[in-house]
Motif scaffolding. Structure first.
Motif, PDB file in Angstrom:
ATOM      1  N   HIS A 242       0.782  -1.234   0.000  1.00  0.00           N
ATOM      2  CA  HIS A 242       0.000   0.000   0.000  1.00  0.00           C
ATOM      3  C   HIS A 242       0.819   1.292   0.000  1.00  0.00           C
ATOM      4  CE1 HIS A 242      -3.033  -2.967   1.296  1.00  0.00           C
ATOM      5  NE2 HIS A 242      -3.912  -2.125   0.815  1.00  0.00           N
TER       6      HIS A 242
ATOM      7  N   VAL B 264       3.217   4.012  -1.390  1.00  0.00           N
ATOM      8  CA  VAL B 264       3.717   4.514  -2.672  1.00  0.00           C
ATOM      9  C   VAL B 264       4.910   5.407  -2.368  1.00  0.00           C
ATOM     10  CG1 VAL B 264       3.218   5.892  -4.726  1.00  0.00           C
ATOM     11  CG2 VAL B 264       1.434   4.430  -3.728  1.00  0.00           C
ATOM     12  N   ASP B 265       6.071   5.070  -2.896  1.00  0.00           N
ATOM     13  CA  ASP B 265       7.301   5.808  -2.612  1.00  0.00           C
ATOM     14  C   ASP B 265       8.084   5.920  -3.909  1.00  0.00           C
ATOM     15  OD1 ASP B 265       9.264   7.139  -1.252  1.00  0.00           O
ATOM     16  OD2 ASP B 265       9.900   5.439  -0.023  1.00  0.00           O
TER      17      ASP B 265
ATOM     18  N   ARG C  49       8.877  11.287  -3.380  1.00  0.00           N
ATOM     19  CA  ARG C  49       7.457  11.582  -3.192  1.00  0.00           C
ATOM     20  C   ARG C  49       6.756  10.326  -2.686  1.00  0.00           C
ATOM     21  NH1 ARG C  49       5.483  13.700  -8.866  1.00  0.00           N
ATOM     22  NH2 ARG C  49       7.041  12.133  -9.487  1.00  0.00           N
ATOM     23  N   ASN C  50       5.862  10.493  -1.718  1.00  0.00           N
ATOM     24  CA  ASN C  50       5.246   9.320  -1.101  1.00  0.00           C
ATOM     25  C   ASN C  50       3.861   9.656  -0.552  1.00  0.00           C
ATOM     26  OD1 ASN C  50       5.479   9.931   2.002  1.00  0.00           O
ATOM     27  ND2 ASN C  50       7.441  10.535   1.086  1.00  0.00           N
ATOM     28  N   ASN C  51       3.130   8.629  -0.171  1.00  0.00           N
ATOM     29  CA  ASN C  51       1.750   8.783   0.282  1.00  0.00           C
ATOM     30  C   ASN C  51       1.584   8.519   1.766  1.00  0.00           C
ATOM     31  OD1 ASN C  51       2.164   6.000   0.275  1.00  0.00           O
ATOM     32  ND2 ASN C  51       0.087   5.524  -0.443  1.00  0.00           N
ATOM     33  N   ARG C  52       2.635   8.759   2.574  1.00  0.00           N
ATOM     34  CA  ARG C  52       2.599   8.320   3.964  1.00  0.00           C
ATOM     35  C   ARG C  52       1.472   8.967   4.766  1.00  0.00           C
ATOM     36  NH1 ARG C  52       6.683  12.179   3.673  1.00  0.00           N
ATOM     37  NH2 ARG C  52       7.076  13.500   5.515  1.00  0.00           N
TER      38      ARG C  52
ATOM     39  N   GLN D  59      -1.436  10.297   3.648  1.00  0.00           N
ATOM     40  CA  GLN D  59      -2.729   9.818   3.167  1.00  0.00           C
ATOM     41  C   GLN D  59      -2.974   8.378   3.621  1.00  0.00           C
ATOM     42  OE1 GLN D  59      -0.399  11.365   1.317  1.00  0.00           O
ATOM     43  NE2 GLN D  59      -1.422  13.321   0.945  1.00  0.00           N
ATOM     44  N   LEU D  60      -1.921   7.561   3.575  1.00  0.00           N
ATOM     45  CA  LEU D  60      -2.066   6.171   3.985  1.00  0.00           C
ATOM     46  C   LEU D  60      -2.347   6.075   5.487  1.00  0.00           C
ATOM     47  CD1 LEU D  60      -1.996   3.239   3.065  1.00  0.00           C
ATOM     48  CD2 LEU D  60       0.450   3.204   3.582  1.00  0.00           C
TER      49      LEU D  60
ATOM     50  N   GLN E 214      -5.898   6.648   6.047  1.00  0.00           N
ATOM     51  CA  GLN E 214      -6.687   5.476   5.660  1.00  0.00           C
ATOM     52  C   GLN E 214      -6.585   4.376   6.715  1.00  0.00           C
ATOM     53  OE1 GLN E 214      -5.310   4.370   1.730  1.00  0.00           O
ATOM     54  NE2 GLN E 214      -5.515   6.472   0.980  1.00  0.00           N
TER      55      GLN E 214
ATOM     56  N   CYS F  96       1.052  15.957  10.568  1.00  0.00           N
ATOM     57  CA  CYS F  96       1.345  16.239   9.163  1.00  0.00           C
ATOM     58  C   CYS F  96       1.582  17.737   9.041  1.00  0.00           C
ATOM     59  CB  CYS F  96       0.211  15.767   8.252  1.00  0.00           C
ATOM     60  SG  CYS F  96      -1.372  16.580   8.503  1.00  0.00           S
TER      61      CYS F  96
ATOM     62  N   VAL G  54      -5.631  15.987   5.893  1.00  0.00           N
ATOM     63  CA  VAL G  54      -5.843  14.589   5.513  1.00  0.00           C
ATOM     64  C   VAL G  54      -7.008  14.047   6.317  1.00  0.00           C
ATOM     65  CG1 VAL G  54      -4.839  12.283   5.435  1.00  0.00           C
ATOM     66  CG2 VAL G  54      -3.398  14.281   4.985  1.00  0.00           C
TER      67      VAL G  54
END
Length: 288
Positions: A101, A103-104, A109-112, A114-115, A118, A132, A138
């Motif tokens: 799950h 994205v890096d 750039r990454n989705n830490r 947002q993850l 979730q 954040c 978020v």
């Protein structure tokens, strides 16, 4: 079990959760890699250091040598997190979940954040993750830890209760945070698990008998020595000093036999399997 041959190489990695490449000039708060007897190496992105670690692992298998790789972020989460997130109480289930799950990108750039929001949605109340940048909103991710409520997760792991200078893994942002490093670091190291299979073990979730062993480390175990080194030469970068001194410390512990003891912590098995442990906790004198 620790009856495998001693480690031939000891690698220490100071991780970073930066969202952009670090400066071209070696800098603080970036990724550094240390090895006993070698100058520290600087990396601008996680992709670059992961390529280097992959080469180190491949070289170990090709030459029949053993390597211990220590990384300075939590390898596990407090009791109950793994089961809530994955349905399995084992820490490596979380590794696989984050590997699928996170994205890096090659440019960091990454989705830490947002993850984390979730993940929080899978828990009651608000939390457990928090933090954040002020300009980022978020859903489900509070900016302050004090805003969390009723998420049912312990704040700290057992090892963090013993080492009170550590930061909880839920804190993703601001000074001293390690939560973002854990999310991105676990996902990155999980790719090594996928690449090298049973030739690589993640301690303490797996026996440290494979040719390559990954372990969680904590550079502040040698905080007085780092402070002294910086006082002698203020021009050094703290991160570079930390990885070098810790690599040297574990090399001394290997020679004295203390490293084998460190790999057998006197901790309940269920704690080790779910929360993990910091290699060297309780053995500061043997490292210093």
């Amino acid at each position: 079990m620790t009856d495998a041959a001693p480690f031939d190489r000891i690698i220490i990695v100071d991780w970073s959760a930066a969202a952009t490449p670090s400066p071209r000039k070696p800098s603080a708060d970036a990724i550094w890699l240390g090895e006993d007897g070698c100058p520290p190496r600087y990396f601008r992105t996680r992709a670059e250091v992961m390529a280097a670690l992959s080469r180190i692992c491949a070289d170990a298998l090709a030459t029949g040598t053993r390597v211990l790789i220590g990384a300075d972020f939590p390898f596990g989460y407090p009791k109950g997190f793994a089961a809530r997130l994955t349905g399995d109480s084992g820490a490596l289930a979380v590794w696989d979940w984050l590997g699928a799950h996170v994205v890096d990108a090659p440019d960091n750039r990454n989705n830490r954040f947002q993850l984390a929001g979730q993940i929080n949605a899978r828990f009651p109340g608000l939390g457990p993750f928090w933090g954040c940048p002020a300009g980022l909103s978020v859903p489900g991710l509070p900016h302050k830890g004090s805003l969390r409520q009723d998420h049912l997760m312990p704040e700290r792991r057992v090892v963090e209760d013993r080492l009170r200078s550590t930061q909880p893994c839920w804190k993703l942002y601001t000074t001293g945070s390690v939560g973002s490093q854990a999310l991105l670091g676990i996902a990155a190291l999980n790719r090594l698990r996928q690449s090298f299979g049973p030739q690589l073990a993640v301690w303490p979730f797996q026996p440290p008998t494979a040719p390559v062993v990954l372990a969680e480390i904590y550079p502040s175990l040698l905080a007085p020595q780092v402070t002294a080194a910086l006082a002698r030469d203020p021009g050094q970068i703290k991160d570079a000093v930390q990885v070098s001194l810790l690599a040297e410390g574990f090399a001394r512990a290997r020679a004295s036999g203390h490293l084998a003891q460190m790999l057998r912590p006197q901790v309940p098995v269920d704690v080790l399997a779910e929360e993990g442990w910091i290699l060297g906790a309780g053995f500061t004198d043997a490292l210093g």
